[in-house]
Design an enzyme around this catalytic site. Sequence first.
Site, PDB file in Angstrom:
ATOM      1  N   LEU A  39     -18.181   7.832  -6.972  1.00 54.15           N
ATOM      2  CA  LEU A  39     -18.297   7.539  -5.587  1.00 54.15           C
ATOM      3  C   LEU A  39     -19.432   8.477  -4.742  1.00 54.15           C
ATOM      4  O   LEU A  39     -20.038   7.777  -4.044  1.00 54.15           O
ATOM      5  CB  LEU A  39     -16.895   7.789  -4.919  1.00 54.15           C
ATOM      6  CG  LEU A  39     -16.704   7.910  -3.489  1.00 54.15           C
ATOM      7  CD1 LEU A  39     -15.256   7.053  -2.943  1.00 54.15           C
ATOM      8  CD2 LEU A  39     -17.031   9.150  -2.702  1.00 54.15           C
ATOM      9  N   SER A  60     -13.850   4.916  -5.337  1.00 55.26           N
ATOM     10  CA  SER A  60     -12.680   5.446  -4.935  1.00 55.26           C
ATOM     11  C   SER A  60     -12.706   7.122  -5.555  1.00 55.26           C
ATOM     12  O   SER A  60     -13.436   7.222  -6.392  1.00 55.26           O
ATOM     13  CB  SER A  60     -11.475   4.815  -5.334  1.00 55.26           C
ATOM     14  OG  SER A  60     -10.320   5.552  -5.035  1.00 55.26           O
ATOM     15  N   GLU A 118     -15.661   5.887  -9.796  1.00 53.33           N
ATOM     16  CA  GLU A 118     -14.342   6.609  -9.443  1.00 53.33           C
ATOM     17  C   GLU A 118     -15.118   8.088  -9.125  1.00 53.33           C
ATOM     18  O   GLU A 118     -15.851   8.825  -9.984  1.00 53.33           O
ATOM     19  CB  GLU A 118     -13.554   6.906 -10.680  1.00 53.33           C
ATOM     20  CG  GLU A 118     -12.911   5.638 -11.183  1.00 53.33           C
ATOM     21  CD  GLU A 118     -12.019   5.935 -12.067  1.00 53.33           C
ATOM     22  OE1 GLU A 118     -11.003   5.065 -12.365  1.00 53.33           O
ATOM     23  OE2 GLU A 118     -12.255   6.803 -13.093  1.00 53.33           O
ATOM     24  N   CYS A 119     -14.518   8.733  -8.010  1.00 47.14           N
ATOM     25  CA  CYS A 119     -14.964  10.130  -7.602  1.00 47.14           C
ATOM     26  C   CYS A 119     -16.242  10.464  -7.799  1.00 47.14           C
ATOM     27  O   CYS A 119     -16.911  10.321  -6.780  1.00 47.14           O
ATOM     28  CB  CYS A 119     -14.087  11.160  -8.834  1.00 47.14           C
ATOM     29  SG  CYS A 119     -13.586  12.628  -8.049  1.00 47.14           S
ATOM     30  N   GLY A 120     -16.770  11.091  -9.051  1.00 42.42           N
ATOM     31  CA  GLY A 120     -18.196  11.416  -9.266  1.00 42.42           C
ATOM     32  C   GLY A 120     -18.888  10.343  -8.848  1.00 42.42           C
ATOM     33  O   GLY A 120     -20.217  10.366  -8.353  1.00 42.42           O
TER      34      GLY A 120
END
Length: 475
Positions: free
Chosen positions: A341, A453, A337-339
């Site tokens: 990704l 994501s 997730e986020c970081g």
Amino acid sequence: MPIPTLVIAGTHSGVGKTSVAIGLMRAFTNRGLRVQSFKIGPDFIDPSHHWRATGRVSHNLDGWMLNRDQNLELFHQACQGADLAIVEGVMGLFDGYGAESEAGSTAEMAKWLGAPVMLVINASALGRSAAALILGYEHFDPDLTVAGVICNQIGSESHLKRICSAVSQTVQVSILGGIPRTESVRIPERHLGLWRANEAGLTHYLDTLAQLVTDHLDLEELIKIAQSDQGQLTASANFALETNGPKHLPRFPQVRIGIAQDQAFCFYYAINLRLLEQAGAELIPFSPIQDSLPEGLNGLYIGGGYPELHAKQLSENRAMCDAIATFCTSGRPVYAECGGLMYLSQGLLGAEKQRYRFVGILPFWTQMGKRVKLGYRQVDMVGAYSGFPHQGTIRGHRFHYSDIVDAQGDLLDITPTSLETSQRGQLQFNYRLQGWNHHQTWEGYQIHNVLASYVHLHFGSNPAFAQQFVQFCRQ
């Protein structure tokens, strides 16, 4: 047994409700009470301060990502063994998902909990006008109980007396004290919010805040309010977390799932980790900055955080990057997730043509932008990722500054039709996202059995996602 509860709300963001909430948590903990803390809204940073203040894991309540029963179930589970619950609000008291309803707001959650609200106001430049401000908040929603007001940023004792005198003439709500301006306990901020509780330089602020609220607030009255009928949420109702998965999972040997946890990767909902454990996962923490990848893992979960602040160290740990790349190409499940990704991408393009190479599994780079991308998202699973339920729906949120770019730093619009043919054959799309404006976009990038994501999923909104991910790792 009834659970004495207080909701700490603010008139707006930045009013000081986090400092007040942390100070109260610490002050009551110092008095020997077992305090269970909560944060309303999609926040990863404030709960880290709550945990440090109370010694108990703080949980996120959210009126948009979770429904009423899911929130109440989470609340009651977390409060087992606690003497007092303190709930820190989000933004202003009535601010939430949209402008036309209370969805996702502190007011909505306080009413669901049946708990009294302590309203924090910034009184630094207010005199008699404070009475008008408080009067508006007191009567805006007749179904909400605003049981007390805490004046923050008071200039002097005479300043507080003037406000109290004005309020006593027009408002029924009591002022429970005034906290003076104290710059020495201001928690530093950066682009994603406050510093986390375990960062260097944050040493004595907890007890300083606790002393401030002890010296300047009526703690005895706060306890009485929490113990009143309005402040005691009964645990008689039988709520259950909604799930599309089985109620009772068969017993299997535990699945070893590596959890990236250090200064760079630190954004995880406590309920996400607990639901993974309940589904049979043994969570193995490791640091992508300084460790080697643990052996014998069946899957990986790489959450969000601050990889951009530790890009050099992450890039220089080539053994870790290579080990995770090998893990990804082996077909074992990876969820990021986020970081996470950003870390699985080719790398981060820094200032002055700096390039920090990361794992290199995803066919794009990332780069820090100037504008924040944030907001709630509903996620519909439309791809073939076996780690999550096909056609399942789950809720989450986005909050990031980085952008997806090519090797030259130009923005990429990653959609199923925008990639080059060679990349399109590798990368699949599993998410159809919908935000407040009902605009739909594609996301949830899959390559091998890696799913990455920008959306932080709240597994509590559909626990079947945690169950199926553990089962996928087991297979």
